[in-house]
Design an enzyme around this catalytic site. Structure first.
Site, mmCIF file in Angstrom:
data_model
loop_
_atom_site.group_PDB
_atom_site.id
_atom_site.type_symbol
_atom_site.label_atom_id
_atom_site.label_comp_id
_atom_site.label_asym_id
_atom_site.label_seq_id
_atom_site.Cartn_x
_atom_site.Cartn_y
_atom_site.Cartn_z
ATOM 1 N N GLU A 188 -39.752 54.504 -14.400
ATOM 2 C CA GLU A 188 -40.232 53.080 -14.121
ATOM 3 C C GLU A 188 -40.209 52.435 -12.950
ATOM 4 O OE1 GLU A 188 -41.736 51.805 -16.805
ATOM 5 O OE2 GLU A 188 -41.060 52.359 -18.762
ATOM 6 N N ARG A 192 -35.540 29.695 -35.621
ATOM 7 C CA ARG A 192 -36.679 29.482 -34.720
ATOM 8 C C ARG A 192 -36.525 29.499 -33.148
ATOM 9 N NH1 ARG A 192 -37.266 25.423 -39.083
ATOM 10 N NH2 ARG A 192 -38.713 26.545 -40.598
ATOM 11 N N LYS A 228 -40.612 40.381 -23.080
ATOM 12 C CA LYS A 228 -41.188 40.926 -24.218
ATOM 13 C C LYS A 228 -40.061 41.527 -25.362
ATOM 14 C CE LYS A 228 -45.345 43.408 -22.662
ATOM 15 N NZ LYS A 228 -46.000 44.736 -22.712
ATOM 16 N N LYS A 259 -41.678 43.092 -11.082
ATOM 17 C CA LYS A 259 -41.969 42.659 -12.305
ATOM 18 C C LYS A 259 -42.097 41.118 -12.603
ATOM 19 C CE LYS A 259 -41.713 43.626 -17.183
ATOM 20 N NZ LYS A 259 -41.033 44.280 -18.341
ATOM 21 N N GLU A 301 -49.554 38.884 -20.726
ATOM 22 C CA GLU A 301 -50.205 40.423 -20.409
ATOM 23 C C GLU A 301 -51.803 40.228 -21.008
ATOM 24 O OE1 GLU A 301 -48.172 43.823 -21.786
ATOM 25 O OE2 GLU A 301 -50.005 44.618 -22.359
ATOM 26 N N ARG A 352 -50.584 41.783 -15.803
ATOM 27 C CA ARG A 352 -49.416 42.426 -16.542
ATOM 28 C C ARG A 352 -49.919 43.690 -17.021
ATOM 29 N NH1 ARG A 352 -44.630 39.571 -20.075
ATOM 30 N NH2 ARG A 352 -43.296 41.391 -20.173
ATOM 31 N N HIS A 366 -48.528 54.459 -19.478
ATOM 32 C CA HIS A 366 -48.075 54.142 -21.056
ATOM 33 C C HIS A 366 -49.054 54.518 -21.855
ATOM 34 C CE1 HIS A 366 -44.831 52.122 -18.845
ATOM 35 N NE2 HIS A 366 -44.151 51.703 -20.008
ATOM 36 N N ASN A 406 -48.335 48.715 -17.564
ATOM 37 C CA ASN A 406 -48.446 49.882 -18.643
ATOM 38 C C ASN A 406 -48.989 51.014 -18.041
ATOM 39 O OD1 ASN A 406 -47.525 47.914 -20.654
ATOM 40 N ND2 ASN A 406 -49.814 47.365 -20.820
ATOM 41 N N HIS A 441 -47.496 56.794 -24.531
ATOM 42 C CA HIS A 441 -47.069 56.597 -25.988
ATOM 43 C C HIS A 441 -47.723 57.506 -26.903
ATOM 44 C CE1 HIS A 441 -46.332 51.827 -25.520
ATOM 45 N NE2 HIS A 441 -45.271 52.642 -25.357
ATOM 46 N N HIS A 475 -38.637 57.641 -23.455
ATOM 47 C CA HIS A 475 -39.605 56.865 -23.112
ATOM 48 C C HIS A 475 -40.063 57.202 -21.748
ATOM 49 C CE1 HIS A 475 -42.106 53.385 -23.000
ATOM 50 N NE2 HIS A 475 -41.421 52.817 -21.950
HETATM 51 N N1 NAD Z 1 -39.198 44.826 -23.723
HETATM 52 C C1 NAD Z 1 -40.044 45.452 -22.665
HETATM 53 O O1 NAD Z 1 -40.483 44.789 -21.886
HETATM 54 C C2 NAD Z 1 -39.688 46.908 -22.736
HETATM 55 C C3 NAD Z 1 -39.987 47.711 -21.502
HETATM 56 C C4 NAD Z 1 -39.804 49.237 -21.614
HETATM 57 C C5 NAD Z 1 -39.078 50.042 -22.602
HETATM 58 N N2 NAD Z 1 -38.791 48.833 -23.735
HETATM 59 C C6 NAD Z 1 -38.079 49.649 -24.911
HETATM 60 O O2 NAD Z 1 -36.719 50.060 -24.213
HETATM 61 C C7 NAD Z 1 -36.259 51.111 -25.140
HETATM 62 C C8 NAD Z 1 -35.742 52.081 -24.315
HETATM 63 O O3 NAD Z 1 -34.569 51.653 -23.590
HETATM 64 P P1 NAD Z 1 -33.564 52.725 -22.972
HETATM 65 O O4 NAD Z 1 -34.387 53.575 -22.280
HETATM 66 O O5 NAD Z 1 -32.763 51.659 -22.075
HETATM 67 O O6 NAD Z 1 -32.893 53.048 -24.235
HETATM 68 P P2 NAD Z 1 -31.698 53.036 -25.110
HETATM 69 O O7 NAD Z 1 -31.348 51.539 -25.264
HETATM 70 O O8 NAD Z 1 -31.693 53.569 -26.262
HETATM 71 O O9 NAD Z 1 -30.284 53.419 -24.176
HETATM 72 C C9 NAD Z 1 -30.371 54.750 -24.047
HETATM 73 C C10 NAD Z 1 -29.089 55.708 -24.307
HETATM 74 O O10 NAD Z 1 -28.227 55.070 -23.194
HETATM 75 C C11 NAD Z 1 -27.034 54.778 -23.924
HETATM 76 N N3 NAD Z 1 -26.242 53.764 -22.835
HETATM 77 C C12 NAD Z 1 -26.756 52.454 -22.555
HETATM 78 N N4 NAD Z 1 -26.162 52.023 -21.307
HETATM 79 C C13 NAD Z 1 -25.269 53.099 -21.055
HETATM 80 C C14 NAD Z 1 -24.496 53.314 -20.034
HETATM 81 N N5 NAD Z 1 -24.365 52.315 -19.111
HETATM 82 N N6 NAD Z 1 -23.645 54.222 -20.070
HETATM 83 C C15 NAD Z 1 -23.949 55.240 -21.048
HETATM 84 N N7 NAD Z 1 -24.829 55.282 -22.038
HETATM 85 C C16 NAD Z 1 -25.438 54.384 -21.888
HETATM 86 C C17 NAD Z 1 -27.595 54.113 -25.009
HETATM 87 O O11 NAD Z 1 -26.211 53.829 -25.992
HETATM 88 C C18 NAD Z 1 -28.310 54.826 -25.709
HETATM 89 O O12 NAD Z 1 -27.820 55.909 -26.280
HETATM 90 C C19 NAD Z 1 -37.409 51.516 -26.057
HETATM 91 O O13 NAD Z 1 -37.390 50.888 -27.331
HETATM 92 C C20 NAD Z 1 -38.746 50.637 -25.333
HETATM 93 O O14 NAD Z 1 -39.616 50.293 -26.439
HETATM 94 C C21 NAD Z 1 -38.903 47.535 -23.692
#
Ligand code: NAD
Length: 383
Positions: free
Chosen positions: A188, A124, A146, A230, A240, A244, A251, A248, A255, A269
């Site tokens: 971003e 929890r 999030k 942020k 949000e 907030r 987005h 988006n 999306h 993304h």
């Molecule tokens: N929680 C939130 O507020 C929020 C906001 C935006 C996006 N997201 C989510 O984030 C995700 C995308 O995140 P992302 O773009 O970081 O993708 P990811 O976590 O898949 O990383 C991208 C790739 O880079 C590699 N990688 C990571 N760090 C590295 C480094 N330092 N050197 C070499 N390779 C590295 C990873 O292994 C992966 O293959 C999506 O699922 C999206 O929905 C969440």
């Protein structure tokens, strides 16, 4: 050498620090020790990041006498599903954790979202520390609490708000990030300028290319200012319901494009968000809400750094069906009472939420954009 700056997300009893700088992972143990409840942690990471950055994190935990075990997941968005989430929870429980055992999410947004959701639900609620290693995660997903996994019905549909107890953004990790991933994260960064900080956007137009090429000072400033932006928004609207939503920006379009391209490598993304922001500016200009020159500026900047600006730059130039895009937009979480919430722009640095765009207008706009894609995708006569 460590250069670090500290920012704070002000959320009363859930407030926490974001530490940005070079060499931060090397000091992670000492930085984490004061915010955790027992000298023990479970690290969640992915295979790629484990290879590149896990040993430094482990060494710094050792130096601070924090016991640790690691769970290494396959990289990529596919890991953010129910199957991997269930396995992750069972693997963490098998380590015999207690309520006071923190998780450490070392990786990009996928690891952060998944480990964060595990922290939100296991026993929890466990504490967790974000150690973001992609630009996207450093400027966006690691801050704000999030957490989510994906469902067969769409991305991020199962999740919780659960704030980390600390965020450690080590700029050095960006040196190993593939350029395409870096650019996706850069979208971003630009978003913060476009929604509410024209001065920051002006600076990015100048500094963006150097930042992408590896300029450490520019990277630090971009991550620091993005996190500050942020943090400010999250502090006033954690869940949000108002301000907030501006985060988006791009987005809703983005999306829809991601859904059409299968949430995979065809369109990352951040690339989808870049396209979405460009579409939002052009729609705003077309509706007479925003100066056309501002929309053109955004397009020029994305072009100059190598972010996609037209729909035919993605999806192997197969074009998009405007009705399919509209359907995805209508399914988006940001729909209320059947009206699509679009973030539009009055100018650079002046975004706002609109539910006023009639569906027919949106369809015509998307048809024109998708039409360009189709025209370019079809073979030229005699070609
Ligand atoms: N929680 C939130 O507020 C929020 C906001 C935006 C996006 N997201 C989510 O984030 C995700 C995308 O995140 P992302 O773009 O970081 O993708 P990811 O976590 O898949 O990383 C991208 C790739 O880079 C590699 N990688 C990571 N760090 C590295 C480094 N330092 N050197 C070499 N390779 C590295 C990873 O292994 C992966 O293959 C999506 O699922 C999206 O929905 C969440």
């Amino acid at each position: 050498m460590s250069t670090r700056e500290s920012l704070r997300v002000e959320l009363g009893p859930r407030s926490y620090e974001i530490i940005v700088g070079n060499g931060v992972i090397g000091e992670a143990g000492a930085l984490i020790a004061p915010v955790i409840r027992q000298p023990r942690a479970v690290i969640v990471t992915d295979e790629t990041v484990a290879r590149l950055h896990l040993p430094r994190l482990e060494a710094s935990l050792d130096a601070a006498a924090i016991a640790h075990q690691s769970i290494v997941l396959p990289p990529g968005e596919a890991t953010k599903d129910f199957v991997h989430f269930a396995k992750l929870c069972e693997d963490i429980l098998a380590l015999g954790i207690e309520r006071g055992t923190p998780l450490i999410a070392l990786g990009g947004g996928v690891v952060g979202d998944l480990a964060g959701f595990a922290a939100a639900t296991l026993l929890r609620g466990l504490d967790y520390v974000q150690v973001p290693t992609t630009l996207l995660a450093q400027v966006d997903s690691s801050v704000g609490g999030k957490t989510a996994i994906d469902s067969a019905h769409g991305k991020n549909l199962v999740g919780a708000f659960h704030q980390p107890v600390l965020v450690l953004a080590d700029i050095d990790t960006l040196a190993t990030l593939p350029r395409r991933e870096l650019l996706a994260g850069y979208a971003e960064v630009v978003k913060y300028g476009l929604i509410r900080d024209r001065g920051f956007y002006d600076w990015l137009e100048e500094a963006g290319p150097a930042l992408i090429a590896g300029d450490g000072a520019a990277r630090r400033r971009a991550v620091r200012e993005s996190c500050a932006a942020k943090a400010a928004v999250v502090a006033v609207d954690e869940r949000e319901t108002g301000e907030r939503q501006l985060l988006n920006f791009g987005h809703t379009f983005g999306h829809a494009l991601e859904a059409e391209t299968g949430f995979g490598d065809a369109l990352l993304h951040g690339e989808a968000v870049a396209l979405g922001m460009r579409l939002a500016f052009d729609l705003s200009a077309r509706l007479g809400l925003c100066p056309p020159e501002s929309a053109a500026r955004v397009r020029r900047h994305f072009n100059s750094v190598g972010l996609p600006v037209t729909l035919d730059e993605v999806a192997n130039r197969r074009g998009f069906d405007p009705d399919a895009l509209l359907l995805h937009m209508a399914k988006d979480k940001k729909v209320r009472d059947g009206r699509i919430a679009l973030i539009l722009a009055r100018d650079i640095g002046a975004a706002y939420v609109s539910r006023e765009v009639p569906e027919a207008t949106l369809r015509a706009f998307l048809a024109a954009e998708a039409g360009t894609a189709k025209a370019l995708a079809s073979p030229s006569p005699g070609g």
